[in-house]
Write a protein that holds these residues in place. Structure first.
Motif, mmCIF file in Angstrom:
data_model
loop_
_atom_site.group_PDB
_atom_site.id
_atom_site.type_symbol
_atom_site.label_atom_id
_atom_site.label_comp_id
_atom_site.label_asym_id
_atom_site.label_seq_id
_atom_site.Cartn_x
_atom_site.Cartn_y
_atom_site.Cartn_z
ATOM 1 N N LEU A 11 0.824 -1.208 0.000
ATOM 2 C CA LEU A 11 0.000 0.000 0.000
ATOM 3 C C LEU A 11 0.859 1.260 0.000
ATOM 4 O O LEU A 11 0.530 2.240 -0.679
ATOM 5 C CB LEU A 11 -0.944 0.002 1.194
ATOM 6 C CG LEU A 11 -2.080 -1.031 1.141
ATOM 7 C CD1 LEU A 11 -2.874 -1.002 2.435
ATOM 8 C CD2 LEU A 11 -2.983 -0.767 -0.036
ATOM 9 N N CYS A 15 0.848 4.112 -2.918
ATOM 10 C CA CYS A 15 0.651 5.540 -2.615
ATOM 11 C C CYS A 15 1.754 6.388 -3.238
ATOM 12 O O CYS A 15 1.478 7.430 -3.839
ATOM 13 C CB CYS A 15 0.605 5.774 -1.113
ATOM 14 S SG CYS A 15 -0.914 5.235 -0.341
ATOM 15 N N THR A 18 1.271 6.495 -7.001
ATOM 16 C CA THR A 18 0.150 7.362 -7.362
ATOM 17 C C THR A 18 0.546 8.830 -7.245
ATOM 18 O O THR A 18 0.202 9.646 -8.112
ATOM 19 C CB THR A 18 -1.068 7.065 -6.469
ATOM 20 O OG1 THR A 18 -1.401 5.682 -6.599
ATOM 21 C CG2 THR A 18 -2.256 7.913 -6.858
ATOM 22 N N MET A 19 1.266 9.182 -6.189
ATOM 23 C CA MET A 19 1.704 10.566 -6.024
ATOM 24 C C MET A 19 2.629 10.983 -7.170
ATOM 25 O O MET A 19 2.498 12.079 -7.709
ATOM 26 C CB MET A 19 2.409 10.743 -4.679
ATOM 27 C CG MET A 19 1.476 10.717 -3.509
ATOM 28 S SD MET A 19 2.219 10.773 -1.867
ATOM 29 C CE MET A 19 3.802 11.469 -2.088
#
Length: 86
Positions: A11, A15, A18-19
């Motif tokens: 996860l 993250c 995605t950032m």
């Protein structure tokens, strides 16, 4: 390594990915907008006519007129200064 630790790392990696993806797309969109402004001769003419010679005033004026970040406003001013005078 137990399943919970693996899931947390997965996860966290998603993250971060995605950032970076969002940042990259936003940067590309800003660059495309800057290139669109730079390719319009009317915009170049406007910048050349409205330069006052005071760096911070010119940056603020160009940034507000074209809704550009200060870095791209500076790049646009520099580009206009290197172009031949009409």
């Amino acid at each position: 390594m137990d399943m919970m630790t693996f899931t947390n790392y997965l996860l966290l990696g998603l993250c971060v990915f995605t950032m970076l993806l969002v940042w990259s797309r936003n940067w590309k969109r800003k660059q495309a907008y800057y290139e669109k402004i730079k390719s319009n001769p009317d915009n170049i003419r406007w910048v050349k006519q409205n330069l006052s010679g005071v760096d911070w005033r010119d940056l603020k004026t160009v940034s507000e007129r074209f809704q550009l970040p200060l870095l791209q406003a500076k790049q646009l001013i520099d580009y206009c200064k290197t172009q031949n005078r009409p």
